[in-house]
Motif scaffolding. Structure first.
Motif, mmCIF file in Angstrom:
data_model
loop_
_atom_site.group_PDB
_atom_site.id
_atom_site.type_symbol
_atom_site.label_atom_id
_atom_site.label_comp_id
_atom_site.label_asym_id
_atom_site.label_seq_id
_atom_site.Cartn_x
_atom_site.Cartn_y
_atom_site.Cartn_z
ATOM 1 N N LEU A 245 -1.946 6.177 4.039
ATOM 2 C CA LEU A 245 -1.914 7.621 3.799
ATOM 3 C C LEU A 245 -0.523 8.190 4.090
ATOM 4 O O LEU A 245 -0.028 9.067 3.375
ATOM 5 C CB LEU A 245 -2.967 8.320 4.676
ATOM 6 C CG LEU A 245 -3.243 9.800 4.357
ATOM 7 C CD1 LEU A 245 -3.827 9.956 2.957
ATOM 8 C CD2 LEU A 245 -4.176 10.403 5.391
ATOM 9 N N MET A 246 0.140 7.642 5.126
ATOM 10 C CA MET A 246 1.466 8.135 5.523
ATOM 11 C C MET A 246 2.507 7.915 4.416
ATOM 12 O O MET A 246 3.460 8.685 4.290
ATOM 13 C CB MET A 246 1.923 7.440 6.812
ATOM 14 C CG MET A 246 3.004 8.210 7.548
ATOM 15 S SD MET A 246 3.665 7.300 8.952
ATOM 16 C CE MET A 246 2.508 7.772 10.223
ATOM 17 N N ILE A 247 2.329 6.865 3.603
ATOM 18 C CA ILE A 247 3.244 6.626 2.478
ATOM 19 C C ILE A 247 3.243 7.845 1.546
ATOM 20 O O ILE A 247 4.286 8.264 1.053
ATOM 21 C CB ILE A 247 2.853 5.338 1.709
ATOM 22 C CG1 ILE A 247 3.136 4.091 2.579
ATOM 23 C CG2 ILE A 247 3.600 5.230 0.380
ATOM 24 C CD1 ILE A 247 2.635 2.780 1.992
ATOM 25 N N PHE A 248 2.051 8.443 1.343
ATOM 26 C CA PHE A 248 1.923 9.612 0.462
ATOM 27 C C PHE A 248 2.408 10.882 1.154
ATOM 28 O O PHE A 248 3.164 11.661 0.570
ATOM 29 C CB PHE A 248 0.460 9.788 0.020
ATOM 30 C CG PHE A 248 -0.015 8.697 -0.891
ATOM 31 C CD1 PHE A 248 0.181 8.774 -2.260
ATOM 32 C CD2 PHE A 248 -0.635 7.561 -0.369
ATOM 33 C CE1 PHE A 248 -0.246 7.756 -3.106
ATOM 34 C CE2 PHE A 248 -1.058 6.531 -1.213
ATOM 35 C CZ PHE A 248 -0.860 6.636 -2.583
ATOM 36 N N THR A 249 1.981 11.094 2.403
ATOM 37 C CA THR A 249 2.330 12.361 3.085
ATOM 38 C C THR A 249 3.828 12.439 3.378
ATOM 39 O O THR A 249 4.448 13.490 3.214
ATOM 40 C CB THR A 249 1.526 12.520 4.389
ATOM 41 O OG1 THR A 249 1.712 11.349 5.200
ATOM 42 C CG2 THR A 249 0.049 12.710 4.111
ATOM 43 N N ASP A 250 4.426 11.306 3.777
ATOM 44 C CA ASP A 250 5.857 11.310 4.113
ATOM 45 C C ASP A 250 6.754 11.358 2.878
ATOM 46 O O ASP A 250 7.941 11.645 2.993
ATOM 47 C CB ASP A 250 6.220 10.079 4.951
ATOM 48 C CG ASP A 250 5.960 10.314 6.423
ATOM 49 O OD1 ASP A 250 5.112 11.175 6.717
ATOM 50 O OD2 ASP A 250 6.591 9.654 7.261
#
Length: 452
Positions: A245-250
């Motif tokens: 998920l962090m790949i998308f949010t960041d």
């Protein structure tokens, strides 16, 4: 020298090139009506040899062409390049590498189709494919300066210095330092000399030997790497969703970005970093892969384009994502200041303490050494185009000497050198591809009528 190469790389990877690669790729995707995604099944059938005809002109099979191209791209760009991207840009850089790959699939489709549509003959009368040939054959001799620009840039861009540099780093970090061996110029030179011997045996045997070796090595190394990373992900399964998920949010916040700001700040810098590392990883739009695909035994350009487009999917969407998740879920990206291959080695060692780094060492060795074979083929094709087929063997000697250079210099120098010349190769490749794209679209219609 290091500062000069850094400035040179930053200059050529400016906003115009970003527009050419990503804007151009998007234009090709829309022009083809998203064809790369609609005919994936047909592409796999072609790859499996369903439509092979031994009487077609060319030198190697569809499968050998894809594995030769993949043995160049599935290499240190996937292991060290991803680590560099995360260490500078954090998890969000991976999202922009994905975008680069999805757009890159259409770019690869068009460039490989053109490599078959407009094959030319070298000075020995051999049929050849690649950007320099499709520029001259497709656009006429008035455009020859673009073909010359591509070939000159290819002489440097195809040098194996980044791969060798990172393989040397891996041998030092994984094998020598833990066993108490003092590393320095002497040990690096010895590693370089060993690589010189291995590379010489294969590349002096020509394309047939390169493609046969790649066809055996590439599938096995991708499988071993895939299984190793899956083990790491299973061990750390509780944090996998969080980091995915962090790949998308960041990707849209750039809070971890530590590189030079560009395009109006850190967010623009993050996008550029992802695109650069994506281009370095899958080489879509750079023009190297069409040289391998142009040697395929086929008279159907679209068929080869469909096979070529599988490259960025395997390379960036699968292998790079696996590397990224291994680095993220083990937490090493936040706890160490190393980058490049050392960061990936830390992830493997943390997840599988006794054998992890040795498994990675095996994958790295095969990844890197197979890349050395393919790049030598690209360089010799550029040399033959510029100075005649009878002089191409001189490039092999230059190539072999450059292995020592790669083993004994710094990572930043080598990555900036190759990055810069990749950018110079992309300019003629993408310019010619965009001009001739409507011709490929006409060929698409004819081909699928035949298939039906």
């Amino acid at each position: 020298m290091e500062q000069f190469l850094n400035d040179f790389s930053s200059f050529v990877w400016g906003f115009p090139l970003l527009v050419l690669l990503i804007g151009g790729g998007l234009y090709l995707l829309i022009l083809s009506r998203f064809l790369p995604f609609r005919y994936l099944g047909h592409a796999i059938q072609v790859l499996r040899g369903k439509y092979d005809n031994p009487n077609n002109s060319g030198q190697i099979s569809h499968f050998q062409a894809l594995t030769t191209a993949l043995s160049a791209t599935v290499g240190m760009g996937n292991i060290a390049g991803v680590a560099v991207a995360i260490s500078i840009g954090g998890p969000g850089a991976i999202f922009w590498m994905w975008i680069s790959a999805i757009i890159g699939m259409s770019t690869k489709f068009f460039t490989a189709s053109l490599a078959i549509m407009y094959r030319g003959k070298d000075s020995a009368g051999e049929l050849q494919g690649g950007p320099m040939y499709f520029i001259v054959e497709g656009l006429g001799t008035i455009w020859k300066p673009l073909a010359v620009m591509f070939s000159f840039s290819g002489l440097v861009g195809a040098l194996p210095v980044f791969n060798v540099n990172q393989l040397t780093q891996a041998v030092n970090d994984i094998l020598l330092i833990p066993n108490g061996v003092k590393v320095g110029l002497f040990s690096n030179t010895v590693i370089g000399l060993v690589l010189v011997v291995i590379t010489s045996i294969v590349i002096l045997g020509g394309l047939k030997r390169i493609s046969q070796t790649a066809a055996k090595l590439v599938p096995a190394m991708v499988l071993l790497y895939f299984i190793s990373v899956l083990i790491i992900l299973v061990i750390n399964s509780e944090v996998v969703p969080k980091y995915f998920l962090m790949i998308f949010t960041d990707a849209f916040s750039a809070k971890h970005f530590t590189g030079d700001s560009f395009l109006g700040g850190a967010f623009g810098g993050l996008i550029l970093l992802g695109i650069r590392r994506g281009a370095f990883s899958n080489e879509a739009g750079i023009g190297t892969a069409p040289m391998a695909h142009g040697a395929t035994k086929t008279n159907e350009p679209i068929r080869e384009g469909l096979v070529a487009m599988l490259g960025p999917a395997i390379d960036t969407l699968v292998v790079c994502t696996l590397t990224a998740l291994a680095i993220l879920v083990t937490g090493v990206w936040q706890t160490t200041d190393t980058n490049g291959v050392s960061l990936t080695a830390s992830a493997f060692a943390k997840a599988m303490p006794t054998i992890g780094h040795y498994v990675l060492m095996l994958c790295i060795s095969v990844f890197s050494i197979s890349s050395l074979f393919s790049y030598s083929y690209y360089g010799t094709k550029c040399m033959a185009f510029l100075f005649g087929n009878h002089n191409k063997h001189f490039y092999k000697y230059l190539y072999i000497v450059s292995i020592i250079l790669g083993a004994t210099t710094t990572l930043s120098m080598m990555i900036n050198l190759i990055d810069g010349f990749f950018a110079l190769m992309a300019i003629p490749t993408m310019t010619a591809t965009l001009i001739m794209a409507p011709r490929v679209v006409k060929e698409i219609r004819v081909y699928f009528q035949k298939v039906k």
